[in-house]
Scaffold this active site. Sequence first.
Site, short mmCIF file in Angstrom:
data_model
loop_
_atom_site.label_atom_id
_atom_site.label_comp_id
_atom_site.label_asym_id
_atom_site.label_seq_id
_atom_site.Cartn_x
_atom_site.Cartn_y
_atom_site.Cartn_z
N ASP A 1 0.76 -1.03 -0.04
CA ASP A 1 0.23 -0.11 0.16
C ASP A 1 0.77 1.33 0.09
O ASP A 1 2.05 1.04 0.31
CB ASP A 1 -0.90 -0.12 1.30
CG ASP A 1 -1.67 1.25 1.44
OD1 ASP A 1 -2.36 1.47 0.53
OD2 ASP A 1 -1.87 1.59 2.59
N ASP B 1 -6.93 -1.30 4.62
CA ASP B 1 -6.73 -2.41 3.67
C ASP B 1 -6.86 -3.86 4.08
O ASP B 1 -6.21 -4.73 3.61
CB ASP B 1 -5.35 -2.15 2.93
CG ASP B 1 -4.42 -1.64 3.85
OD1 ASP B 1 -4.55 -1.87 5.06
OD2 ASP B 1 -3.28 -1.13 3.39
N ASP C 1 -1.29 -0.69 6.28
CA ASP C 1 -1.45 -0.15 7.52
C ASP C 1 -2.45 -0.63 8.47
O ASP C 1 -2.50 -0.50 9.54
CB ASP C 1 -1.49 1.30 7.74
CG ASP C 1 -2.72 1.85 6.99
OD1 ASP C 1 -3.38 0.88 6.42
OD2 ASP C 1 -2.76 3.02 6.90
#
Lengths: 74, 620
Positions: B319, B521, B517
Site C-alpha cells: 500500500d 486495507d 497499515d
Amino acid sequence: MKQAILKLDGLTCPSCMQKIEHAVAGVAGVQDVKVLFNAAKMKAHFDAEQTDADHLANVIQGLGYTVESVNVKD
Amino acid sequence: MSINRPITKLNIWYSQNSGKTSAALAGLIVLSLLLQLARLGSTGVAIMTFAGLLGTFPIALRAWSALRMKTISIELLVTIACIGALAIGEPEEAAIVTFLFLFGNVLEARTLAKTRSAVKGLTDMAPQQADVVQADGSTWPTDIDDIDAGDRVLVRPGGQIPVDGRVVAGTGSAIEAMITGEATPVEKGVGDIVYAGAALDSGALTIETSAAGDDSTFGQIVELVENAQDAQAPVAQFIDRFAAYYTPAVLVIALVVGLVSRNVELAITMLVLGCPGALVIGAPVANVAGIGRAASRGVLFKGGKTVAALAGVDTVMLDKTGTLTTGHMTVNVVRAFGGDADMALAKLAAIEADSSHPLAHAIVAESKHRGLTLAQAPEMATIKGRGLVSADGRILAGNVALLQEHSVAVPGRVQAAIDAAQHDGNSVVLYAQAGVVQLLVAVGDQLRPDVAAGLTTLKNRGVKRIVMLTGDNRSAAEQMAAGLPIDEVRAELLPQDKLRIVQAARQHGRRIAFVGDGINDAPALATADVGIGMGGGTAVALDTADVVLVKPDFATLAIALQLAKGTTGVTTQNIVIAVGTVVLLLLGLLVGIVHMGSGMFVHEASILVVIANALRLLHK
C-alpha cells in the site's frame, strides 16, 4: 464459565503437554484446555459449579509438574 | 487422588532434582567400573544393578503417569528397555542409558530455556504493580491483576507506565519503543493516550486506566507471541501426528523383532534407538527461537504457519499512504513570489492555526519548526473544497479554484510551480493578498526512511516482484516509485480493486505478502498468503495481520523475511538431522556397531545438536 490460567514450571518434553491436556480435559466441567508449551502455561475454561482452579492445579501436580501460580478470570 | 500422592511427590521431587539424580548415577557407575577394574567384580555388578534400578525408577514413574493418560511416551520405551537390560544381566547398559537419558533431560531443559529467553525478556518487562490513587489522594501499590478500568494510577519519573489509559494530570515524556517502535521519547500531557510497558523518561503522570495486565496492548503482544510459539508450522504439525503413531509403532516393532529373533538384547536396543527425541523437538524448537528472536526485533509472527508462508513469498504488494509513506503530512516546498517567504508563511500559518484540516496542521507545524511568530489573524470563513477567505475578500488561502473564483490572476511562473509540486505528489496551498499571489506551500506525505534499502534487501532475499497498489493518481504514484526497486505501480485503485488484484495474482500461482497499515486495507491483508501490518502494535493491526511490524519501517520488514527464511531453514535441517540419526543408528545396529548405551548417547547428542542449531536463530 471462568478461565483458569496456571503458570507451570518449565515443561521439557512435548509429551508433557499431551499428558496435561488429557488429564485436565478429563475433569468434569472443564472446556477447551490449552497448554502453552513454551510459555509453560495452562489455560482452561471451567464451570465454577463443577470444579475449581485449585483442583485443576492438583491434577497437574498429580502428573508431576510444579504449579507456580494460579489465576482465575471471569 | 490420595492413592497417587506418594507417586506425585516423588515425581515432583525427581523433576526438581534431576541434576542430583543424574550426578548420583554417574558416581555409582564410575565406582562400579573402578571396583570391576580392581577385580571386585561382584560388588561392582551389585552397585551397577543398584544404579540401573535407581535410574529406571523416576523414568518409569513418568512413563506410568503418561500411560494413565493413554499416552505412550518416550519414557515408556526407555523403561521397558532398561527393565529388559536388567533382566538379561546387562546392568551397565541400564545404568548408562538411564544416566544419559536423565542427564540429557537436564541439558535439554537448560538449552531449551535459552531458546525461550527472547520472549522471557519480553514478559519480564510486563508491569507487575501500579500505584493506584486512593480517594484521599494517597497512592497504594496494587497488583496489576487487581486493577480495573477507570482506576487512576500515578507514574513517577523513571518509572514504568503500568496500564493502558489516558493522562488525566501531569506531563512527561515516555519511551514507547515496545509498543510503537518509536525509540525517541514522546511528550505526553492531559488527554494523551499512554501504553503499558512504556517507560516514563521524565515528568509524572496520573493515568486513568482503560486496560491493564493481559488486556493491555502489551499484554496482547505477549499473548500473541506466546501463542505463536506453540502454533506450529505445517511440517511440524505433520511430525507431531507422525510421532503419535511412531512411538507405539517402535514398541510393536521391537516386540515383533524380539519374538521372531528370540533376541531380547536386540529388541531392547531397538526400543532405545527408535526413541523419537530429536524428531519431536527439532521443528518446534526452531519455531520458538525464530519467533522469539523476531519479537525482540519488533516483528510479531502469529505462528509457525505464517513464518513458513512468509519464507515462501515471491511477490510483495505494498500500500502507499501510511505504508511506503509515513502517512503524516509535511510541508515539502515553500515558495514566495516577491517578498519574504517566512513573513508570508507566518501570515498563512496564523490564519490556518484554528483549522483542523491536515494541510493546515502541516503548515502550522512548519511555521513552528522555522521558529516563526504568528501574527494576529483576521476573521476567516471556510469555503468547502476551496480554502479560507477573509470577510473583506482581500485575503485568500486555498487552491487555484479559490483564487480564480475571487478573480486573482495566476501568472505563468506560479502555474509552473503548482504543476511541478503536484507532479511530485503534493497538495498545493496558495496564499494571496490584495489580488496578488504571494506564497505557494506544497504539502505532501513523506517516504519512510530506508524504504529503498529495505526493498532492495527483500529482492536480494528472493522476492521476485514488488508491486505498489494505491488509490492516488498515477503521476504522483509513479513519481514516488521512481528510484525505488518497485516493478509495477497500480494506481487510482479502490480498496476492492486491491483485493481483486491480490486474488488474481494468487490464482496465477504467486505467493503474495501484502503490506498495509491494517486500517483501510484489511480485506487485502486477509486475502494475501501473508498479511503484514505496518501500523505498529495497535489493536487493529494485531487483529487483521499475520505479521505485525512493531517498528513500522522497511528495515524491520527485511528482518521479518530474513528470520522467516532462517527459521524455515533450521526446521528443515533439524528434521534431516533427526531422521538421519535414527536411520544411521538402525544401520549401525544391523552391522553390529551400535549398542544400547552408545545408541542413547547418540540420541541425546542429536537432541542437543538440534537445539543448538535453533539457538543460532537468536543471533540473527
